[in-house]
Design a protein around this motif. Structure first.
Motif, PDB file in Angstrom:
ATOM      1  N   THR A 190       0.835  -1.202   0.000  1.00 50.77           N
ATOM      2  CA  THR A 190       0.000   0.000   0.000  1.00 50.77           C
ATOM      3  C   THR A 190       0.869   1.251   0.000  1.00 50.77           C
ATOM      4  O   THR A 190       0.635   2.192  -0.766  1.00 50.77           O
ATOM      5  N   VAL A 191       1.878   1.262   0.862  1.00 48.14           N
ATOM      6  CA  VAL A 191       2.795   2.403   0.930  1.00 48.14           C
ATOM      7  C   VAL A 191       3.573   2.529  -0.377  1.00 48.14           C
ATOM      8  O   VAL A 191       3.727   3.625  -0.927  1.00 48.14           O
TER       9      VAL A 191
ATOM     10  N   LEU B 128       1.472   3.962  -3.167  1.00 52.45           N
ATOM     11  CA  LEU B 128       1.361   5.413  -3.064  1.00 52.45           C
ATOM     12  C   LEU B 128       2.604   6.070  -3.647  1.00 52.45           C
ATOM     13  O   LEU B 128       2.506   7.042  -4.412  1.00 52.45           O
TER      14      LEU B 128
ATOM     15  N   MET C  52       3.488  12.683   3.093  1.00 56.10           N
ATOM     16  CA  MET C  52       2.360  11.757   2.971  1.00 56.10           C
ATOM     17  C   MET C  52       2.715  10.364   3.499  1.00 56.10           C
ATOM     18  O   MET C  52       1.915   9.742   4.208  1.00 56.10           O
ATOM     19  N   VAL C  53       3.903   9.881   3.167  1.00 55.87           N
ATOM     20  CA  VAL C  53       4.302   8.551   3.631  1.00 55.87           C
ATOM     21  C   VAL C  53       4.543   8.547   5.136  1.00 55.87           C
ATOM     22  O   VAL C  53       4.201   7.572   5.819  1.00 55.87           O
TER      23      VAL C  53
ATOM     24  N   LEU D  12       1.154   8.335   6.744  1.00 53.46           N
ATOM     25  CA  LEU D  12       0.624   6.979   6.576  1.00 53.46           C
ATOM     26  C   LEU D  12       1.343   6.000   7.504  1.00 53.46           C
ATOM     27  O   LEU D  12       0.717   5.111   8.103  1.00 53.46           O
TER      28      LEU D  12
ATOM     29  N   ILE E 123       0.129   6.417  11.181  1.00 54.28           N
ATOM     30  CA  ILE E 123      -1.180   5.768  11.344  1.00 54.28           C
ATOM     31  C   ILE E 123      -1.005   4.257  11.428  1.00 54.28           C
ATOM     32  O   ILE E 123      -1.606   3.577  12.272  1.00 54.28           O
ATOM     33  N   GLY E 124      -0.195   3.708  10.533  1.00 52.69           N
ATOM     34  CA  GLY E 124       0.053   2.266  10.530  1.00 52.69           C
ATOM     35  C   GLY E 124       0.675   1.780  11.820  1.00 52.69           C
ATOM     36  O   GLY E 124       0.292   0.730  12.355  1.00 52.69           O
TER      37      GLY E 124
END
Length: 453
Positions: free
Chosen positions: A63-64, A67, A105-106, A109, A112-113
């Protein structure tokens, strides 16, 4: 150097130029694939549970990475188009903004992960006793992921400028460092204690650090291809330009593993041997399509620069000649696969049933890898001419209108053989639509240009 490469894209003969750009990418991808296999190999030596724990991390890490790939596609398309139109300063500005944006952005993310790590992996089906191992690996991976994305975006900037040799060197060097450090940190060496799966994550992080240092030095100091200052462009507009292409491209990338998950579930109805054979076939597909994947990284900047320069005839010729080459090349690969199919089956399976199913896969699906190449390159070309929603729609059509549904219908009619034939038919229908759609789009832009003049 960058100006010379850009000039080559806009004026040099098309086929030799694309060949010169693509060959380095092929070698870089080969090295990256080999080193990723080495990574999995060393972790497998720790035992079944560590390997299972790492297997659960793939959807999250993908997913990462999806992106990052999407942002890279958006970055390359915007920069190459601006270079083609002669806007050097705006191209540099978009490069700098893309690197900063991807890092932000990463990082968000990843945070959150990390915070919801237990909930995420339990939802994915991980057994509670594997969570400790997952924490060891992902605890490092999440916070190091920004180090992974920076070289990916930096390589997109270089490719947009026509340089594909440097990205392949960076990819290969990072993979080599990871392969060397893996056994040392996983199993220990001398004063270095064994760290298990955490050692694998740390090895990756160190290799990414080297990639970051190398790519930033090349982009900022040596080549001066990125900047965070531009009198004619705002941060807001730059971010919008990149995300307008990058987010749909990331979404399209995420559709592939989703479709493969559905296909695996369908195949599972035919038993474990069928799943094993399908898994082997999927790995063969990635290797057999290596040239197509390399072209999907080099054709877009060529198209974007010429599109930005208004050279629609070169866009059309590059697109058509590349597809012609891919169809011929992939048919040659199919013939090779038919010859070596028994050897591949023996190498990957001990069970006669699995061997037969692997050969069945090879005899049917690779015949349409050329058509699949048409789809992949058309998708990339849509992004290159700033039509990301067309690219996303094409991915949806391919996977969920033709490929998966027709394969499922085929499985109901003729079992596993029907499934493979159905998937091949899905590739055929989608390739025809893809070629017609992009070709008509080019005709429309040519008519619009003539009317404007």
């Amino acid at each position: 150097m960058a100006k010379a490469e850009s000039s080559m894209i806009l004026s040099a003969p098309i086929v030799p130029t694309l060949r010169k750009m693509t060959i380095p990418m092929i070698f870089g991808m080969i090295f990256l694939m080999l080193f990723n296999l080495v990574d999995t190999f060393f972790i497998s030596m720790l035992g079944t549970e560590p390997l299972a724990a790492i297997s659960f991390t793939f959807p999250v890490t993908f997913t990462v990475i999806s992106l990052a790939i999407g942002l890279g596609i958006g970055t390359s398309a915007v920069i190459a188009t601006e270079l083609g139109s002669g806007s050097q300063n705006q191209a540099r500005f978009h490069g700098g903004v893309a690197i900063a944006l991807s890092a932000v952005m990463v990082t968000a993310l990843a945070i959150i992960g990390f915070v919801f790590i237990d909930e995420i992996f339990l939802l994915l089906g991980a057994q509670p006793h594997l969570l400790a191992l997952i924490h060891q690996y992902m605890g490092v991976w999440f916070f190091a992921s920004v180090l992974l994305v920076t070289p990916m975006i930096g390589n997109s900037v270089l490719r947009a400028n026509g340089d594909t040799k440097t990205p392949s060197i960076v990819m290969g060097a990072s993979g080599l460092v990871n392969a060397i450090l893996d056994p040392i940190l996983i199993f220990g060496f001398g004063p270095i204690e064994a760290m298990g799966v955490q050692g694998a994550a740390i090895a990756s992080a160190i290799s990414w650090v080297i990639g970051v240092v190398a790519i930033l030095y090349i982009l900022i100091i040596k080549r001066q291809l990125v900047s965070l200052r531009c009198a004619t462009q705002t941060y807001k507009n730059a971010i919008r330009n990149i995300l307008r292409i990058g987010l749909p491209a990331a979404g399209a990338n995420m559709l592939t593993p989703l479709a493969m998950a559905v296909m695996t579930a369908i195949v599972a109805h035919f038993g474990a041997p069928a799943v094993a054979a399908f898994g082997v076939g999927s790995r063969i597909e990635s290797i057999a399509s290596l040239v197509v994947l390399a072209l999907s990284m080099t054709l877009p900047p060529f198209i974007s620069q010429n599109f930005g320069a208004g050279k629609k005839d070169r866009v059309k010729q590059a697109y058509q000649q590349t597809l012609k080459f891919v169809m011929i090349w992939q048919f040659f690969i199919y013939l090779v696969l038919i010859v070596v199919a028994p050897f591949i089956a023996n190498a990957f399976a001990d069970d006669d049933n699995v061997r037969d199913l692997i050969k069945l896969f090879i005899y049917i699906l690779p015949l349409t890898y050329g058509l699949q190449g048409v789809i992949i390159l058309t998708n990339s070309s849509f992004n290159a001419v700033h039509k990301p929603l067309n690219a996303l729609a094409l991915s949806v059509i391919r996977l969920f209108v033709f490929y998966v549904p027709i394969a499922y219908i085929g499985s109901l009619i003729a079992g596993l053989e029907g499934l493979f034939v159905g998937a091949a038919i899905g590739n055929l229908f989608t390739a025809l639509i893809a070629y017609y759609w992009f070709s008509q789009g080019l005709k429309c832009t040519e008519v619009e240009a003539q009317e404007a003049t």
